[in-house]
Motif scaffolding. Structure first.
Motif, PDB file in Angstrom:
ATOM      1  N   UNK A  95       4.928  -5.429  -9.249  1.00 46.08           N
ATOM      2  CA  UNK A  95       4.899  -4.839 -10.582  1.00 46.08           C
ATOM      3  C   UNK A  95       3.466  -4.647 -11.059  1.00 46.08           C
ATOM      4  N   UNK A  96       2.622  -5.638 -10.787  1.00 47.37           N
ATOM      5  CA  UNK A  96       1.227  -5.555 -11.231  1.00 47.37           C
ATOM      6  C   UNK A  96       0.488  -4.410 -10.556  1.00 47.37           C
ATOM      7  N   UNK A  97       0.857  -4.117  -9.317  1.00 48.95           N
ATOM      8  CA  UNK A  97       0.145  -3.092  -8.563  1.00 48.95           C
ATOM      9  C   UNK A  97       0.647  -1.678  -8.846  1.00 48.95           C
ATOM     10  N   UNK A  98       1.961  -1.500  -9.009  1.00 51.12           N
ATOM     11  CA  UNK A  98       2.481  -0.144  -9.212  1.00 51.12           C
ATOM     12  C   UNK A  98       2.451   0.278 -10.674  1.00 51.12           C
ATOM     13  N   UNK A  99       2.317  -0.681 -11.585  1.00 50.78           N
ATOM     14  CA  UNK A  99       2.155  -0.410 -13.017  1.00 50.78           C
ATOM     15  C   UNK A  99       3.235   0.539 -13.555  1.00 50.78           C
ATOM     16  N   UNK A 109      -3.793   9.056  -2.572  1.00 46.26           N
ATOM     17  CA  UNK A 109      -3.798   7.799  -1.828  1.00 46.26           C
ATOM     18  C   UNK A 109      -4.957   6.902  -2.254  1.00 46.26           C
ATOM     19  N   UNK A 110      -4.688   5.631  -2.338  1.00 46.51           N
ATOM     20  CA  UNK A 110      -5.716   4.682  -2.723  1.00 46.51           C
ATOM     21  C   UNK A 110      -6.522   4.272  -1.496  1.00 46.51           C
ATOM     22  N   UNK A 111      -7.843   4.166  -1.655  1.00 50.91           N
ATOM     23  CA  UNK A 111      -8.698   3.759  -0.552  1.00 50.91           C
ATOM     24  C   UNK A 111      -8.457   2.315  -0.164  1.00 50.91           C
ATOM     25  N   UNK A 118       0.827  -1.207   0.000  1.00 47.83           N
ATOM     26  CA  UNK A 118       0.000   0.000   0.000  1.00 47.83           C
ATOM     27  C   UNK A 118       0.864   1.260   0.000  1.00 47.83           C
ATOM     28  N   UNK A 119       1.967   1.238   0.752  1.00 49.27           N
ATOM     29  CA  UNK A 119       2.873   2.385   0.755  1.00 49.27           C
ATOM     30  C   UNK A 119       3.466   2.617  -0.628  1.00 49.27           C
ATOM     31  N   UNK A 120       3.860   1.539  -1.300  1.00 49.03           N
ATOM     32  CA  UNK A 120       4.422   1.664  -2.642  1.00 49.03           C
ATOM     33  C   UNK A 120       3.414   2.270  -3.609  1.00 49.03           C
ATOM     34  N   UNK A 121       2.176   1.805  -3.555  1.00 54.14           N
ATOM     35  CA  UNK A 121       1.155   2.330  -4.455  1.00 54.14           C
ATOM     36  C   UNK A 121       0.859   3.789  -4.152  1.00 54.14           C
ATOM     37  N   UNK A 164      -7.493  -3.319  -1.448  1.00 53.74           N
ATOM     38  CA  UNK A 164      -7.659  -4.741  -1.162  1.00 53.74           C
ATOM     39  C   UNK A 164      -8.234  -5.485  -2.356  1.00 53.74           C
ATOM     40  N   UNK A 165      -9.158  -4.856  -3.076  1.00 53.34           N
ATOM     41  CA  UNK A 165      -9.736  -5.495  -4.265  1.00 53.34           C
ATOM     42  C   UNK A 165      -8.653  -5.755  -5.313  1.00 53.34           C
TER      43      UNK A 165
END
Length: 243
Positions: A157-161, A112-114, A102-105, A119-120
């Motif tokens: 990688x998939x999350x930070x794109x 900030x992402x909710x 979550x910190x990386x994203x 989680x989804x």
């Protein structure tokens, strides 16, 4: 279209010159495989592009489009769109994978992402990589097997794109099943919005991930480039011809 430009790159590690003038251009949407024998400079290229402080750039440049990253730190390079999946991911005791992700994203996003949205996204990507949800309760890479560490890299990688992903011997230490899952995870992210530098010593991962271009490194330089067919030639003839 974004482009990663590596021009006449010279890199020294502990006063020894490892890279001796590397030239490489990767467009977003392309996958380039970097191959070569041990000691040829493949991992040095990965860490130098990512900004590891132990790898001193003594000549040349690294750019994404018109943004010069040659002297930028790792954080600035990440913000510019670079991502490194390490050959040997390190353990971070006391830091949960959930907080780390979550910190990386949040660091790389404008806002900030909710929690629910985060989680989804995590659950979807973990399912794609066949990762047990219990991973989120563990500390980063602590007690992970080699295959689990590599899956966690691809999950990041998939999350930070990122715009450009550098994958340093992602196939190292993986059994056949883990290699297939990790390769599928990489292929799921390939497309027009991602450029990939895939560093590998063997051709087995290229049975799952077909590169657009293959480059052979030897003694700190790229000595030959070609299509995916070059990998088959290397499998049959080895690297000795480029020594």
């Amino acid at each position: 279209m974004s482009t990663l430009h590596i021009e006449d790159l010279h890199v020294t590690v502990e006063d020894k010159e490892i890279l001796k003038g590397v030239n490489l251009t990767i467009n977003k949407g392309e996958t380039h495989a970097i191959m070569g024998p041990n000691g040829s400079g493949k991992s040095t290229l990965a860490y130098a592009v990512a900004g590891h402080p132990a790898y001193e750039i003594t000549g040349g440049s690294i750019r994404i489009d018109d943004e010069d990253l040659t002297d930028a730190g790792p954080d600035d390079r990440a913000l510019a769109g670079l991502f490194l999946a390490m050959q040997y991911p390190v353990e971070i005791p006391g830091v949960s994978t959930l907080n780390f992700l979550r910190t990386a994203m949040n660091t790389l996003n404008d806002e900030p992402i909710g929690v629910r949205e985060f989680m989804d996204k995590v659950k979807v990507e973990m399912e794609n990589l066949k990762m047990n949800p219990e991973f989120l309760e563990r500390n980063v890479n602590e007690g992970f097997s080699g295959g689990e560490k590599k899956r966690f890299e691809i999950l990041q990688m998939a999350l930070v794109k990122p715009t450009f992903a550098i994958l340093d011997e992602t196939d190292s230490g993986l059994d056949v099943d883990a290699l297939r899952v990790v390769s599928e995870g990489i292929n799921a992210q390939r497309g027009p919005d991602l450029g990939v530098m895939l560093i590998t010593h063997y051709t087995r991962i290229l049975q799952y991930i077909t590169p657009d271009n293959v480059h052979v490194m030897s003694a700190g330089r790229i000595v030959k480039s070609g299509s995916a067919d070059l990998a088959a030639q290397l499998e049959a003839e080895g690297f000795e011809q480029f020594a």
